[in-house]
Write a protein that holds these residues in place. Structure first.
Motif, PDB file in Angstrom:
ATOM      1  N   GLN A 176       0.829  -1.213   0.000  1.00  0.00           N
ATOM      2  CA  GLN A 176       0.000   0.000   0.000  1.00  0.00           C
ATOM      3  C   GLN A 176       0.861   1.260   0.000  1.00  0.00           C
ATOM      4  OE1 GLN A 176      -3.105  -0.542   3.168  1.00  0.00           O
ATOM      5  NE2 GLN A 176      -2.125  -2.539   3.349  1.00  0.00           N
ATOM      6  N   SER A 180       0.928   4.118  -3.059  1.00  0.00           N
ATOM      7  CA  SER A 180       0.659   5.552  -2.865  1.00  0.00           C
ATOM      8  C   SER A 180       1.839   6.400  -3.335  1.00  0.00           C
ATOM      9  CB  SER A 180       0.354   5.843  -1.397  1.00  0.00           C
ATOM     10  OG  SER A 180       1.489   5.547  -0.603  1.00  0.00           O
ATOM     11  N   MET A 210      -6.427  -5.960   2.675  1.00  0.00           N
ATOM     12  CA  MET A 210      -6.359  -4.502   2.781  1.00  0.00           C
ATOM     13  C   MET A 210      -5.583  -3.928   1.592  1.00  0.00           C
ATOM     14  SD  MET A 210      -7.346  -2.079   4.804  1.00  0.00           S
ATOM     15  CE  MET A 210      -7.367  -0.533   3.943  1.00  0.00           C
ATOM     16  N   GLU A 213      -7.833  -4.080  -1.443  1.00  0.00           N
ATOM     17  CA  GLU A 213      -8.846  -3.016  -1.437  1.00  0.00           C
ATOM     18  C   GLU A 213      -8.246  -1.662  -1.814  1.00  0.00           C
ATOM     19  OE1 GLU A 213     -12.660  -3.602   0.365  1.00  0.00           O
ATOM     20  OE2 GLU A 213     -11.840  -4.395  -1.486  1.00  0.00           O
ATOM     21  N   GLU A 214      -6.977  -1.472  -1.475  1.00  0.00           N
ATOM     22  CA  GLU A 214      -6.323  -0.195  -1.754  1.00  0.00           C
ATOM     23  C   GLU A 214      -5.855  -0.108  -3.205  1.00  0.00           C
ATOM     24  OE1 GLU A 214      -5.078   3.554  -0.466  1.00  0.00           O
ATOM     25  OE2 GLU A 214      -6.048   2.033   0.766  1.00  0.00           O
ATOM     26  N   GLY A 634     -13.008   7.563  -1.509  1.00  0.00           N
ATOM     27  CA  GLY A 634     -12.615   6.171  -1.358  1.00  0.00           C
ATOM     28  C   GLY A 634     -13.767   5.219  -1.104  1.00  0.00           C
TER      29      GLY A 634
END
Length: 1099
Positions: A176, A180, A210, A213-214, A634
């Motif tokens: 993640q 980003s 997680m 999902e990101e 989001g």
């Protein structure tokens, strides 16, 4: 990590003097004191720098502990970064751990300095300590500089294949961060995510979902193959991972399964159309309609596996499961979440607020879910305003004809609250109840009119606004109320209330022809001092009166229009021009002036008093968007149910062919020596006469093996198949099949040699010796098999199994005979008790794994249902003779297996005719049972003579819960509603088991499956016989033999699911005792604990 926690603890002792030193200078106003503060800080940090540069590891470790302690307290330690980063290559593992903790905090702020040590971090990725590897990856991913993206990408790929699940978990977290930093790496990161999704570790599951999902929430194709695995792992994943997985699976299920809600609607529509169609067409329709909705097994798997999480201690997990049931479960099953949500209302106020927001949305569509818990939503004086208004909203949603009188009494109290905002909200709630329930409209209206004389202006103003809305629904009957409200204009100052009174007066001016002109006269006086909202209504009132009563109000209206013409607000000026042109005809007037009366006095629709939560259901429950009632950044929307379900085969894991090859290899290994038996004939005969448990075990294993292999097999094959089961459970660690195969062949050869040796010795020995030996061997063998089974289930290492065998062998050394020696040899070389733990790749299909695991000894071989120790004769009243018009009914629990079904509890019902006339056709009518509960009724009784009694048997499947079974007991003329609620002790069947089996099962049921309490035992209950009698009276438990006088053990299994219930009472010094209950059903366990505590503590 222990070192860092130790650092925090030790730092706590040193923190007090530091805080004391710093507090004194800051309070002093003088400059020298302030200067002293900074100098002491500098001096202290210099001291830490010197300690970090020391050659002694102890000094460095002490310095790092103090620095990490500073960070924990929120102090800035960034200036120590150069001194700390020098120690990143320290050989002392404790120092290295703390350095990485520091770097994780400050690497992002001091990126340039952190980059200097990047080679050290890369080396640390190869460190043998998993904590160091994980920490290095975390620090590396915290350095947010685009130039090191390739290095991070390589580190993540390597970490995703690490042997340690903790490192793989951190790799998922790093994904993640890297995404980003550089979204262009998406495709490569998706490959890593796909790889990590296949990971079978519960530690990794939450983190990788997680990351999914990101990075790529729309790539549901990655979930197909892992869907069932995620569902099954869900219970064991850490709490925050559970939340993420549940939300992801909710979105996934909405795209892959058909709606479980549309069944009723479709059937109703079709049935309505059938009325007008011919018989043939109706038959065709019926055939289509009768096709019931069949839930996809994967859909059911998700709902079933999330249900236990409703008992989680984490409010977020419970909320996630609740939203899953709301969005995915059939409406008949969604009700089970209500109890868990109500339980969360005992949490802190922030959790309460979120939960109440979601309950408010649910209660609009499905009132029945929360009606039983109405009192849980009553407002407390200590609740903050946000909680009060949320509870009020729910109470209003739940209002119906049955409970409205109770709620209105509650609302009367709320109106008197010192919290004015809450009092105003209560008045609005009363108005909504009045519009929704026509029976109480007049009552509410009268109550609101009484509030008009309240001293509190805010209450009066809100009442006026609500009355105005209610009067719009039926204005013809309420002229007096309008007059009463017009008088309030002299006292009320709240603009909204004044505007409401003026609107009512103008709208129904023809019903109050004498009052309306006078109101306009008073308003004309104070026009210039009024609020803009009131001015607009004064203009409207003047226009309406000009059109209906121009003789009295023409001049007044013109005066008001002149005042409005020069008002400071352009809204007022525009409205004045518009009204003047519309109602005062002149040359410039257009065609609209002819219709002025129709425009102003048109009949207005009554306003709808709706819940503010009505439109929130467009957002997924439990999300930030739902709480804010606006789409947050989001937010991922739930898709609509598909009309036709996509292909379910995409979720199948394709390992069937490999499983077949493996089973063929096993078959070859088994067919090496098919004619040999594990025991000789004489031994089998003696074992069958002396040990029935061993015989039942071998028979049950034969049946299982016949199902798996398709042919009848001897005891040697069943034992070898058991070995395969054990080694298969260990084979998930990973090596080749050939090693396993050759090992098994060598083991079978050794077994044959030992078997021949034993059979020879048995033929030469006497018959009595033979019987005793066979008894010992069969019992010891069954014990070793049960040990190996428990080893396979809990996946313990080999040395644990070996230690168990040593404990088992010790008692047999007391009688040193030849036969005992051979038995010991056999036990040492028994392939069942010493499985060869060669790691083999996990290549079996899930179905084959389940079948092979089923070949091990089942619990039923050593745990059998026994007859009850005590049968209570206490009866409970089902129907009183007065309520039953002469028919009396009592019931009691017989504690016997039910004849109607294995999952049912047997209830004996005694019916008595207390009248002087014959009662006819006594039967059970309509049944109102909770979801899943079943009931087998008795056959109708044709007649019952006066003063006669009859006892009938009823079977009820309570589904392992103490829910009430409600039904109607009927005679020819009458129907009586009755209910049966079982004590938790009657939901059990006693079982017999050895102390060793008890301890083995208890060892598997620890953690969340264990409930305990310390109680004070009454002196008369401390003797063994009295204690046993008390416990078995309270619950249908079997007594387990115990080798210790102060420990008493009881065992049972639940009637519905067969889950074990193990009860231990350990008497301690004094009059205290430890009461422990181990069971897979923690809810029943806690209820049983609550019922047993008073039984033992009272005399």
């Amino acid at each position: 990590m222990s070192a860092s926690s130790l650092g925090y603890n030790e730092q706590g002792g040193e923190a007090a003097p530091e805080q004391g030193q710093e507090a004194t200078p800051t309070t002093a106003p003088s400059v020298p004191a302030a200067f002293g503060l900074f100098s002491s800080d500098t001096k202290k940090n210099e001291d830490l720098k010197q300690m970090l540069e020391s050659n002694k590891d102890s000094a460095k470790l002490d310095a790092m502990k103090r620095i990490v302690g500073m960070i924990a307290k929120g102090k800035n330690a960034s200036e120590l970064f150069p001194a700390v980063v020098k120690n990143v290559a320290s050989k002392n593992i404790e120092i290295k751990k703390l350095v990485y903790v520091y770097l994780m905090r400050y690497a992002e702020e001091q990126q340039d300095l952190a980059l200097l040590s990047i080679s050290t971090f890369q080396r640390a990725l190869k460190d043998p300590n998993q904590l160091i590897r994980a920490s290095a990856l975390r620090v590396l991913s915290s350095i947010r500089v685009p130039i090191i993206v390739p290095i991070m990408m390589l580190a993540i790929k390597e970490a995703s294949a690490d042997l340690s699940p903790y490192v793989r978990k951190n790799a998922a977290h790093a994904i993640q961060k890297l995404y980003s930093l550089d979204p262009e790496q998406k495709e490569m990161l998706i490959e890593v995510i796909e790889k990590l999704l296949k990971d079978k570790s519960t530690l990794v599951a939450g983190s990788v979902v997680m990351a999914f999902e990101e990075v790529c929430p729309d790539r549901i194709d990655l979930i197909h193959k892992n869907y069932r695995k995620l569902c099954n792992l869900l219970v064991d994943v850490e709490e925050w991972g559970q939340v993420v997985i549940i939300h992801m699976l909710t979105r996934y299920a909405r795209t892959q399964f058909v709606s479980p809600w549309k069944e009723d609607g479709v059937l109703d529509e079709d049935n309505e159309k059938d009325f007008y169609e011919s018989d043939e067409e109706q038959k065709k329709k019926d055939q289509k309609v009768k096709k019931p909705y069949a839930m996809d097994p994967d859909h059911r798997l998700l709902i079933r596996n999330t249900k236990p999480l409703l008992q989680s201690r984490n409010a977020a997990v419970v909320m996630a499961v609740a939203q899953l049931y709301w969005h995915l479960a059939p409406k008949s099953e969604a009700g089970i979440v209500s109890k868990s949500l109500v339980r969360l209302l005992r949490s802190n106020r922030e959790v309460q607020y979120i939960v109440l927001q979601n309950i408010a949305t649910m209660s609009i569509q499905r009132k029945g879910m929360f009606e039983p818990y109405l009192k849980s939503f009553y407002v407390r004086s200590t609740d903050p305003t946000m909680i009060k208004t949320s509870k009020l909203e729910i109470l209003t949603n739940l209002a119906n004809e049955a409970n409205i009188s109770t709620l209105l009494r509650e609302f009367q109290t709320y109106v008197k609250s010192q919290d004015k905002q809450f009092a105003a909200a209560t008045i609005q709630a009363i108005g909504r109840c009045a519009t929704n329930i026509s029976e109480v409209t007049d009552t509410c209206l009268n109550g609101l009119v009484c509030l008009l004389s309240n001293r509190d202006e805010i209450v009066v103003a809100e009442s006026v606004v609500v009355i105005k809305k209610l009067l719009q629904t039926q204005p013809a009957h309420h002229g007096e109320i309008i007059k009463h409200m017009a008088k309030l204009l002299d006292t009320i100052t709240v603009p909204v209330a004044r505007a409401s009174i003026l609107w009512l007066t103008g709208e129904y001016c023809e019903r109050v022809p004498k009052i309306a002109p006078d109101v306009l006269r008073k308003m004309a006086k104070s026009f210039t001092n009024e609020d803009d909202l009131v001015k607009l209504q004064i203009l409207n009132l003047g226009a309406k009166l000009y059109l209906t009563n121009s003789k009295q109000t023409k001049l007044l209206t013109q005066y008001i229009l002149n005042l409005g013409k020069y008002d400071q607000s352009y809204d007022i000026r525009d409205r004045t021009r518009f009204i003047r042109q519309l109602i005062v005809p002149n040359e410039k007037s257009g065609a609209l002036s002819k219709y002025a009366k129709k425009i102003f006095l048109a009949q207005k629709p009554a306003p709808l008093l709706e819940s503010p939560f009505k439109d929130r259901d467009r957002f997924q429950l439990g999300t930030l968007s739902h709480t804010l009632n606006t789409k947050a950044i989001g937010y991922l929307e739930l898709s609509n149910w598909p009309e036709v379900a996509p292909d379910p085969s995409v979720r199948n894991v394709e390992v069937i062919e490999l499983g077949k090859e493996w089973s063929v290899a096993l078959g070859k290994a088994k067919k090496e020596k098919p004619t040999e038996k594990f025991y000789s004939d004489s031994e089998e005969e003696s074992a069958s006469t002396t040990d029935t448990e061993s015989e039942s075990t071998s028979e049950s294993e034969k049946e299982k093996n016949e199902k798996e292999e398709g042919s009848s097999m001897e005891n040697s094959e069943s034992s070898s198949s058991e070995e395969l089961s054990d080694s298969e459970s260990e084979s998930k660690e990973g090596t080749a099949k050939k090693k396993f195969k050759t090992t098994e062949e060598s083991d079978s050869d050794e077994t044959e040699k030992k078997t021949k040796l034993i059979s020879k010795k048995r033929k030469s020995s006497g018959s009595s010796d033979s019987e005793s030996i066979s008894t010992e061997e069969s019992s010891s063998d069954s014990e070793s098999e049960s040990d190996s089974e428990s080893d396979a289930e809990s996946r313990k290492p080999k040395n644990a199994a070996a230690s168990k065998r040593k404990e088992m062998v010790v008692p047999e050394k007391k009688a040193p005979t030849k036969q005992d020696v051979s038995l010991l040899d056999l036990d040492d070389f028994n392939p069942v008790s010493t499985p060869v733990a060669f790691p083999t790749p996990a290549i079996l299909s899930p179905s084959l794994v389940a079948d092979l695991e089923g070949l091990s000894l089942s619990r039923s071989s050593v745990i059998d249902v026994s007859s009850p120790m005590f049968v209570p004769m206490k009866t409970h009243e089902l129907l009183h003779r007065m309520s039953g018009k002469g028919l009396a009914a009592h019931y009691h629990f017989s504690r016997q297996p039910c004849i109607y079904g294995d999952q049912m509890v047997s209830v004996q019902v005694t019916l008595t005719n207390t009248t002087d006339q014959k009662l006819e056709n006594i039967h059970i009518g309509e049944r109102k049972l909770p979801a899943g509960m079943k009931m087998h009724v008795f056959n109708p009784i044709e007649f019952l003579e006066p003063e006669e009694s009859i006892t009938v048997s009823v079977g009820i499947d309570f589904c392992d819960s103490t829910q009430t079974a409600s039904f109607q007991l009927c005679t020819k003329e009458d129907h009586f509603s009755v209910n049966i609620q079982p004590p938790v002790g009657e939901l059990l069947l006693p079982v017999t088991m050895s102390e060793k089996d008890f301890k083995t099962e208890q060892g598997m049921l620890t953690g969340m499956n264990e409930t305990s309490a310390t109680i004070t035992v009454a002196p008369q209950n401390s003797t063994r016989l009295v204690l046993l009698e008390k416990v078995v009276k309270a619950a249908n438990l079997g007594v387990v033999p115990s080798g210790q006088d102060n420990i008493h053990r009881f065992a049972a299994k639940t009637v519905h699911s067969g889950s074990l219930m193990l009860v231990t009472v350990e008497l301690k010094e004094g009059s205290t005792a430890q009461l422990i209950i181990n069971t897979e059903k923690p809810v029943i366990g806690s209820v049983l604990l609550r019922e047993l505590k008073p039984v033992l503590s009272q005399g």
